[in-house]
Design an enzyme around this catalytic site. Structure first.
Site, PDB file in Angstrom:
ATOM      1  N   ARG A 188     -14.912  25.539  37.709  1.00 34.78           N
ATOM      2  CA  ARG A 188     -15.782  26.176  36.718  1.00 34.78           C
ATOM      3  C   ARG A 188     -16.716  25.182  36.035  1.00 34.78           C
ATOM      4  O   ARG A 188     -17.712  25.576  35.444  1.00 34.78           O
ATOM      5  CB  ARG A 188     -14.929  26.965  35.723  1.00 34.78           C
ATOM      6  CG  ARG A 188     -14.325  28.193  36.378  1.00 34.78           C
ATOM      7  CD  ARG A 188     -13.245  28.817  35.526  1.00 34.78           C
ATOM      8  NE  ARG A 188     -11.913  28.460  35.965  1.00 34.78           N
ATOM      9  CZ  ARG A 188     -10.834  28.529  35.194  1.00 34.78           C
ATOM     10  NH1 ARG A 188     -10.943  28.915  33.954  1.00 34.78           N
ATOM     11  NH2 ARG A 188      -9.653  28.209  35.678  1.00 34.78           N
TER      12      ARG A 188
ATOM     13  N   GLU B  44      -1.262  23.274  32.787  1.00 32.64           N
ATOM     14  CA  GLU B  44      -0.455  24.299  32.107  1.00 32.64           C
ATOM     15  C   GLU B  44       0.407  25.030  33.140  1.00 32.64           C
ATOM     16  O   GLU B  44       1.487  25.486  32.849  1.00 32.64           O
ATOM     17  CB  GLU B  44      -1.430  25.297  31.466  1.00 32.64           C
ATOM     18  CG  GLU B  44      -1.101  25.800  30.113  1.00 32.64           C
ATOM     19  CD  GLU B  44      -2.135  26.822  29.660  1.00 32.64           C
ATOM     20  OE1 GLU B  44      -3.288  26.811  30.146  1.00 32.64           O
ATOM     21  OE2 GLU B  44      -1.776  27.648  28.825  1.00 32.64           O
TER      22      GLU B  44
HETATM   23  O1  LIG Z   1      -6.786  21.216  30.037  1.00 31.89           O
HETATM   24  P1  LIG Z   1      -5.980  21.551  31.268  1.00 31.89           P
HETATM   25  O2  LIG Z   1      -4.577  21.985  30.952  1.00 31.89           O
HETATM   26  O3  LIG Z   1      -5.979  20.433  32.260  1.00 31.89           O
HETATM   27  O4  LIG Z   1      -6.634  22.828  31.953  1.00 31.89           O
HETATM   28  C1  LIG Z   1      -8.017  23.038  32.055  1.00 31.89           C
HETATM   29  C2  LIG Z   1      -8.451  23.229  33.476  1.00 31.89           C
HETATM   30  O5  LIG Z   1      -7.808  24.369  34.049  1.00 31.89           O
HETATM   31  C3  LIG Z   1      -8.788  25.198  34.649  1.00 31.89           C
HETATM   32  O6  LIG Z   1      -9.050  24.881  35.947  1.00 31.89           O
HETATM   33  P2  LIG Z   1      -7.996  25.104  37.113  1.00 31.89           P
HETATM   34  O7  LIG Z   1      -7.216  23.844  37.329  1.00 31.89           O
HETATM   35  O8  LIG Z   1      -7.236  26.348  36.851  1.00 31.89           O
HETATM   36  O9  LIG Z   1      -8.893  25.216  38.401  1.00 31.89           O
HETATM   37  P3  LIG Z   1     -10.065  26.209  38.847  1.00 31.89           P
HETATM   38  O10 LIG Z   1     -11.240  25.943  37.915  1.00 31.89           O
HETATM   39  O11 LIG Z   1     -10.319  25.745  40.219  1.00 31.89           O
HETATM   40  O12 LIG Z   1      -9.566  27.609  38.739  1.00 31.89           O
HETATM   41  C4  LIG Z   1     -10.020  24.955  33.809  1.00 31.89           C
HETATM   42  O13 LIG Z   1     -11.207  25.332  34.477  1.00 31.89           O
HETATM   43  C5  LIG Z   1      -9.944  23.483  33.540  1.00 31.89           C
HETATM   44  O14 LIG Z   1     -10.506  22.726  34.602  1.00 31.89           O
HETATM   45  N1  LIG Z   2      -5.307  29.708  29.653  1.00 27.54           N
HETATM   46  C1  LIG Z   2      -6.227  29.337  30.539  1.00 27.54           C
HETATM   47  N2  LIG Z   2      -7.256  30.166  30.842  1.00 27.54           N
HETATM   48  C2  LIG Z   2      -8.188  29.780  31.738  1.00 27.54           C
HETATM   49  N3  LIG Z   2      -8.172  28.606  32.367  1.00 27.54           N
HETATM   50  C3  LIG Z   2      -7.164  27.778  32.088  1.00 27.54           C
HETATM   51  N4  LIG Z   2      -6.886  26.534  32.539  1.00 27.54           N
HETATM   52  C4  LIG Z   2      -5.751  26.132  31.950  1.00 27.54           C
HETATM   53  N5  LIG Z   2      -5.282  27.061  31.116  1.00 27.54           N
HETATM   54  C5  LIG Z   2      -6.156  28.098  31.183  1.00 27.54           C
END
Ligand SMILES: O=P(O)(O)OC[C@H]1O[C@H](OP(=O)(O)OP(=O)(O)O)[C@H](O)[C@@H]1O
Ligand SMILES: Nc1ncnc2[nH]cnc12
Length: 206
Positions: free
Chosen positions: A93, A130
């Protein structure tokens, strides 16, 4: 969900806006004066049953071209003229928000990708999320010593992802000027993992 003639759909979620410029955020701001919930148009957090998190979805923002533009403009306003030479966007994202910011401030864009996506030589950083573990990779040579970097993502939760991104950049001699996200989940205390590095967010969601 209710429909407002002027503003379109409002979806209820607990969120506290930090700044207001776009009309998209104005609804949030106005409602801060109200006692409890504010209308927050990123869509309702969706329960992810497999790992018991409430998922914050930014795709509703993208459906509103003016709100998307205003969001980018808020970041551009903050970072133009700050001599930033590289915007590093985090898969997936961060790839939505990073490139328009990079173009507008005249910086190169460097994607920080999940494993086995980049074709060239990479350096890697593992981190804890998370909801599991992951790894970010960056092309060797894309960022050079002395580059001034802005790290962009949609959301900070535990901070593990931003921390890994900063480590990648600092390992190759870049200076991380700031991290920028649209949403912060402050209850997860992700800021504390950034070792004092400044973090700029547009909204907090509790
Ligand atoms: O602060 P954190 O606990 O590290 O989480 C934040 C990250 O989690 C989500 O991405 P995700 O890893 O789900 O990947 P995606 O964007 O490919 O769905 C979000 O877009 C951040 O990159
Ligand atoms: N709660 C949440 N919603 C969307 N993206 C995430 N990445 C990590 N935690 C998330």
């Amino acid at each position: 969900m209710r429909r407002d003639k002027k503003e379109g759909f409002f979806l209820k979620a607990r969120a506290r806006p930090i700044i207001e410029i776009s009309s998209f955020y104005r609804g949030c701001r106005a409602s801060m004066q109200g006692p409890n919930e504010v209308p927050f148009r990123f869509g309702p957090p969706v329960a992810v049953t497999t790992c018991s998190i409430m998922f914050q979805d930014i795709t509703t923002l993208l459906l509103d071209p003016q709100a998307f533009r205003d969001t980018i403009d808020l970041f551009v306003e903050r970072y133009k003229g700050k001599n930033i030479s590289v915007v590093a966007g985090i898969e997936a994202r961060g790839f939505i928000f990073g490139p328009p910011i990079a173009l507008a401030i005249g910086a190169k864009f460097v994607p920080l990708r999940k494993p086995k996506k980049l074709p060239g030589e990479v350096i890697s950083e593992e981190y804890v999320l998370e909801y599991g573990r992951d790894c970010l990779q960056m092309h060797v040579g894309a960022v050079e010593p002395g580059d001034r970097a802005l790290v962009v993502d949609d959301l900070i939760a535990t901070g593990g992802t931003l921390c890994a991104a900063m480590n990648l950049l600092e390992r190759v001699g870049a200076q991380v000027v700031e991290c920028a996200c649209v949403i912060e989940l402050p209850d997860l205390k992700g800021r504390e993992r950034l070792h004092g590095k400044p973090l700029y967010v547009l909204v907090e969601s509790h």
